[in-house]
Design a protein around this motif. Structure first.
Motif, mmCIF file in Angstrom:
data_model
loop_
_atom_site.group_PDB
_atom_site.id
_atom_site.type_symbol
_atom_site.label_atom_id
_atom_site.label_comp_id
_atom_site.label_asym_id
_atom_site.label_seq_id
_atom_site.Cartn_x
_atom_site.Cartn_y
_atom_site.Cartn_z
ATOM 1 N N LYS A 13 0.656 -1.059 0.043
ATOM 2 C CA LYS A 13 -0.019 0.127 0.059
ATOM 3 C C LYS A 13 0.750 1.124 -0.094
ATOM 4 O O LYS A 13 0.513 2.089 -0.694
ATOM 5 C CB LYS A 13 -0.846 -0.034 1.237
ATOM 6 C CG LYS A 13 -0.303 0.164 2.688
ATOM 7 C CD LYS A 13 -1.380 0.130 3.720
ATOM 8 C CE LYS A 13 -0.765 0.624 5.006
ATOM 9 N NZ LYS A 13 0.549 -0.424 5.253
ATOM 10 N N SER A 81 1.312 -0.579 16.654
ATOM 11 C CA SER A 81 -0.004 -1.527 16.476
ATOM 12 C C SER A 81 -0.668 -1.643 17.995
ATOM 13 O O SER A 81 -1.731 -1.871 17.961
ATOM 14 C CB SER A 81 0.017 -2.809 15.733
ATOM 15 O OG SER A 81 0.498 -3.846 16.763
ATOM 16 N N GLY A 111 -3.084 4.126 4.990
ATOM 17 C CA GLY A 111 -3.123 3.636 6.388
ATOM 18 C C GLY A 111 -4.006 2.244 6.667
ATOM 19 O O GLY A 111 -3.961 1.363 5.914
ATOM 20 N N ARG A 112 -4.919 2.442 7.666
ATOM 21 C CA ARG A 112 -5.737 1.302 8.011
ATOM 22 C C ARG A 112 -7.355 1.653 7.995
ATOM 23 O O ARG A 112 -8.120 1.014 7.656
ATOM 24 C CB ARG A 112 -5.491 0.688 9.303
ATOM 25 C CG ARG A 112 -4.052 0.287 9.685
ATOM 26 C CD ARG A 112 -3.709 -1.195 8.768
ATOM 27 N NE ARG A 112 -2.604 -1.481 9.344
ATOM 28 C CZ ARG A 112 -1.177 -1.053 8.840
ATOM 29 N NH1 ARG A 112 -1.271 -0.013 8.130
ATOM 30 N NH2 ARG A 112 -0.133 -1.663 9.085
ATOM 31 N N ILE A 114 -8.334 5.039 6.510
ATOM 32 C CA ILE A 114 -8.591 6.082 5.797
ATOM 33 C C ILE A 114 -9.976 6.200 5.005
ATOM 34 O O ILE A 114 -10.434 7.323 5.161
ATOM 35 C CB ILE A 114 -7.354 6.351 4.750
ATOM 36 C CG1 ILE A 114 -5.954 6.289 5.342
ATOM 37 C CG2 ILE A 114 -7.423 7.819 4.034
ATOM 38 C CD1 ILE A 114 -5.745 7.219 6.395
#
Ligand code: C5P
Length: 205
Positions: A13, A81, A111-112, A114
């Motif tokens: 990503k 995390s 990101g995770r 967005i």
């Protein structure tokens, strides 16, 4: 134009987001760096990452801090995390990310969360994934390339653990947005993945 790129560690990503930003001439924010900065702060202070107030105490963001090479370490990623599961930590970082997304002309953020939380109105959303063993191989090669010796099994274990924490947390878990395009890079090299990402974005804008 806002482009949201989400997905797990070593899915590709970040590279895809950078390539899209370059292609469209947009600024790019790797939002993982913000969480890594908090994680690294915790490690350096010897604070408890499972307590949000400890993680945030004395943590000030600056451009210099976000350029620290230690942010790319596996230790900083693992600490990130843990701290990122705290709503207070996420809340402390949200405005910075939304302000970046609201830049005139647009932006690319990866990101995770967005596409789900930071920029749910993004013009194009990609959810990039790949099989854990493939991601572990990529991360292992990247680490070795940086002179960091570690075993493949260790990297795979870390990736699985990070996936588990990022997916199962209550606040802003990693999940594909309903209107995101899925890009599975398991059998793609990075050039093919970038081409596919560009085609998916072009079809949305
Ligand atoms: O993307 P990266 O691997 O650098 O992110 C490190 C950690 O930061 C992730 O494992 C995740 O827990 C957290 N993170 C997040 N939300 C984001 C970006 C990263 O929770 N938007």
């Amino acid at each position: 134009m806002i482009i949201a790129v989400d997905g797990p560690a070593a899915s590709g990503k970040g590279t895809i987001a950078r390539a899209l930003a370059k292609h469209y001439g947009l600024p790019h924010l790797d939002t993982g760096l913000l969480y890594r900065a908090v994680g690294l702060h915790v490690l350096r202070e010897g604070a408890d990452p499972s307590i949000a107030a400890d993680a945030l105490a004395g943590c000030r963001f600056s451009d210099a801090m976000l350029a620290d090479p230690q942010l790319r370490s596996e230790a900083a990623g693992a600490a990130a995390s843990v701290v990122s599961a705290h709503p207070a930590v996420r809340a402390a970082l949200i405005e910075r990310q939304r302000a970046f997304a609201a830049r005139p002309g647009g932006a690319v953020l990866d990101g995770r969360d967005i596409g789900t939380v930071i920029a749910p109105h993004a013009d194009a959303k990609l959810f990039v994934k790949a099989a854990p063993a493939v991601r572990a191989r990529r991360r292992h090669e990247e680490l070795r390339g940086r002179g960091l010796e570690t075993s493949f099994d260790r990297v795979l274990l870390d990736i699985r653990e990070r996936d588990r924490r990022d997916t199962l947390r209550d606040h802003a878990p990693m999940v594909q947005a309903d209107d995101a395009d899925l890009l599975d890079t398991t059998f793609m090299d990075i050039e093919a993945a970038i081409d596919r990402a560009l085609a998916l974005v072009e079809a949305r804008i």
